[in-house]
Scaffold this motif. Sequence first.
Motif, PDB file in Angstrom:
ATOM      1  N   VAL A  86       0.846  -1.187   0.000  1.00  0.00           N
ATOM      2  CA  VAL A  86       0.000   0.000   0.000  1.00  0.00           C
ATOM      3  C   VAL A  86       0.887   1.245   0.000  1.00  0.00           C
ATOM      4  CG1 VAL A  86      -1.937  -1.125   1.141  1.00  0.00           C
ATOM      5  CG2 VAL A  86      -0.160  -0.019   2.522  1.00  0.00           C
ATOM      6  N   LEU A  87       0.295   2.372  -0.385  1.00  0.00           N
ATOM      7  CA  LEU A  87       1.002   3.652  -0.421  1.00  0.00           C
ATOM      8  C   LEU A  87       2.258   3.572  -1.286  1.00  0.00           C
ATOM      9  CD1 LEU A  87       0.679   4.562   3.377  1.00  0.00           C
ATOM     10  CD2 LEU A  87      -0.774   5.344   1.507  1.00  0.00           C
ATOM     11  N   VAL A  88       2.150   2.870  -2.402  1.00  0.00           N
ATOM     12  CA  VAL A  88       3.283   2.715  -3.323  1.00  0.00           C
ATOM     13  C   VAL A  88       3.443   4.000  -4.135  1.00  0.00           C
ATOM     14  CG1 VAL A  88       4.299   1.309  -5.137  1.00  0.00           C
ATOM     15  CG2 VAL A  88       2.688   0.272  -3.509  1.00  0.00           C
ATOM     16  N   ASP A  89       4.652   4.548  -4.181  1.00  0.00           N
ATOM     17  CA  ASP A  89       4.860   5.750  -4.987  1.00  0.00           C
ATOM     18  C   ASP A  89       5.056   5.396  -6.463  1.00  0.00           C
ATOM     19  OD1 ASP A  89       7.393   4.619  -4.651  1.00  0.00           O
ATOM     20  OD2 ASP A  89       8.409   6.558  -4.415  1.00  0.00           O
ATOM     21  N   LYS A  90       6.004   4.493  -6.729  1.00  0.00           N
ATOM     22  CA  LYS A  90       6.270   4.070  -8.105  1.00  0.00           C
ATOM     23  C   LYS A  90       6.537   2.566  -8.104  1.00  0.00           C
ATOM     24  CE  LYS A  90       8.415   8.491  -9.378  1.00  0.00           C
ATOM     25  NZ  LYS A  90       9.666   9.150  -9.835  1.00  0.00           N
ATOM     26  N   PRO A  91       5.586   1.752  -8.557  1.00  0.00           N
ATOM     27  CA  PRO A  91       5.797   0.297  -8.559  1.00  0.00           C
ATOM     28  C   PRO A  91       6.918  -0.093  -9.514  1.00  0.00           C
ATOM     29  CG  PRO A  91       3.830   0.853  -9.800  1.00  0.00           C
ATOM     30  CD  PRO A  91       4.285   2.123  -9.140  1.00  0.00           C
ATOM     31  N   HIS A  92       7.600  -1.167  -9.162  1.00  0.00           N
ATOM     32  CA  HIS A  92       8.731  -1.609  -9.974  1.00  0.00           C
ATOM     33  C   HIS A  92       8.298  -2.106 -11.346  1.00  0.00           C
ATOM     34  CE1 HIS A  92      11.671  -4.695 -11.358  1.00  0.00           C
ATOM     35  NE2 HIS A  92      12.530  -3.745 -11.038  1.00  0.00           N
ATOM     36  N   GLY A  93       7.180  -2.835 -11.416  1.00  0.00           N
ATOM     37  CA  GLY A  93       6.691  -3.339 -12.700  1.00  0.00           C
ATOM     38  C   GLY A  93       7.407  -4.572 -13.204  1.00  0.00           C
ATOM     39  N   GLY A  94       8.141  -5.263 -12.330  1.00  0.00           N
ATOM     40  CA  GLY A  94       8.850  -6.470 -12.735  1.00  0.00           C
ATOM     41  C   GLY A  94       9.260  -7.277 -11.513  1.00  0.00           C
ATOM     42  N   PHE A  95      10.210  -8.194 -11.701  1.00  0.00           N
ATOM     43  CA  PHE A  95      10.707  -9.048 -10.626  1.00  0.00           C
ATOM     44  C   PHE A  95      11.616  -8.231  -9.715  1.00  0.00           C
ATOM     45  CE2 PHE A  95      13.805 -11.969  -8.790  1.00  0.00           C
ATOM     46  CZ  PHE A  95      12.991 -12.985  -8.299  1.00  0.00           C
ATOM     47  N   ALA A  96      11.262  -8.097  -8.458  1.00  0.00           N
ATOM     48  CA  ALA A  96      12.074  -7.313  -7.518  1.00  0.00           C
ATOM     49  C   ALA A  96      11.691  -7.665  -6.096  1.00  0.00           C
ATOM     50  CB  ALA A  96      11.885  -5.818  -7.762  1.00  0.00           C
ATOM     51  N   TRP A  97      12.642  -7.449  -5.180  1.00  0.00           N
ATOM     52  CA  TRP A  97      12.393  -7.701  -3.765  1.00  0.00           C
ATOM     53  C   TRP A  97      11.504  -6.616  -3.183  1.00  0.00           C
ATOM     54  CZ3 TRP A  97      11.630 -10.366   0.267  1.00  0.00           C
ATOM     55  CH2 TRP A  97      11.846  -9.879   1.569  1.00  0.00           C
ATOM     56  N   GLY A  98      11.875  -5.347  -3.379  1.00  0.00           N
ATOM     57  CA  GLY A  98      11.069  -4.240  -2.897  1.00  0.00           C
ATOM     58  C   GLY A  98      10.086  -3.773  -3.956  1.00  0.00           C
TER      59      GLY A  98
END
Length: 233
Positions: A95-107
């Motif tokens: 929640v409260l994500v500013d900019k999602p990674h859009g791929g495989f990532a830990w954070g």
Amino acid sequence: MKHKVMLVTLLLLLVPFFIFSQTVLVNDDFSTMSGWKPAYGNWKIMNGRLAQLDTKAGKAKIDRYVPQSGLVQYEFDVHYIDGGLDRYAGFGIHVLVDKPHGGFAWGNGKSFLLWVTYDPKAYGGTGFYAQAYRSESNSYMYLMKGYHIEIPEKITIGGKTYTYLDPKYAAYNIPIKFTIDTTTGDVKVYDPLIPNWVWKFNLGGPLAPGSYVTFRTNSLAVSFDNFKVTKLR
């Protein structure tokens, strides 16, 4: 008598304010995947539900744009499909994500992850734990101190015993409901079994507003439905 009339009049005047101050930001029934963008994993619409079907995907994610600030309420239900019985699994929501990674990532950008995990080898006990993570970037996310709480097999409240880990629940749609106040950091999680019971904790507010939410799974196939986000204040 005069004071009572004035009080009733004041309450009647405030009713429209309380009603219209609540704004439904998103109300998805998943007849389509409109608005949701898969980042990693096998995401599909299945029987009118949003499903992640890859039991081997470790960090499966899907994002949706939802502006979040103030007092925000999140609601959805989750249904178990497969996986997680061999060693570990988990599901949750950023929640409260500013900019999602859009791929495989830990954070996942700057955000908070509310997470339910099963890992008896790592944690012992029942193996089921509720956790809160803070993501600072796509590569740096950490378990917040004090937010690694074992989910007991049973709990007794008010003389009544509730069984959390009954296998029959795997066939149910489990309702999830919680609120976050970004001005204070206060979180209230409504217990899915105990009527009117709320679990409270704080994420260390004030919290920065967010623009996205992200469903996430780990080595688990589940489906989601009835996703609703409401700005209460």
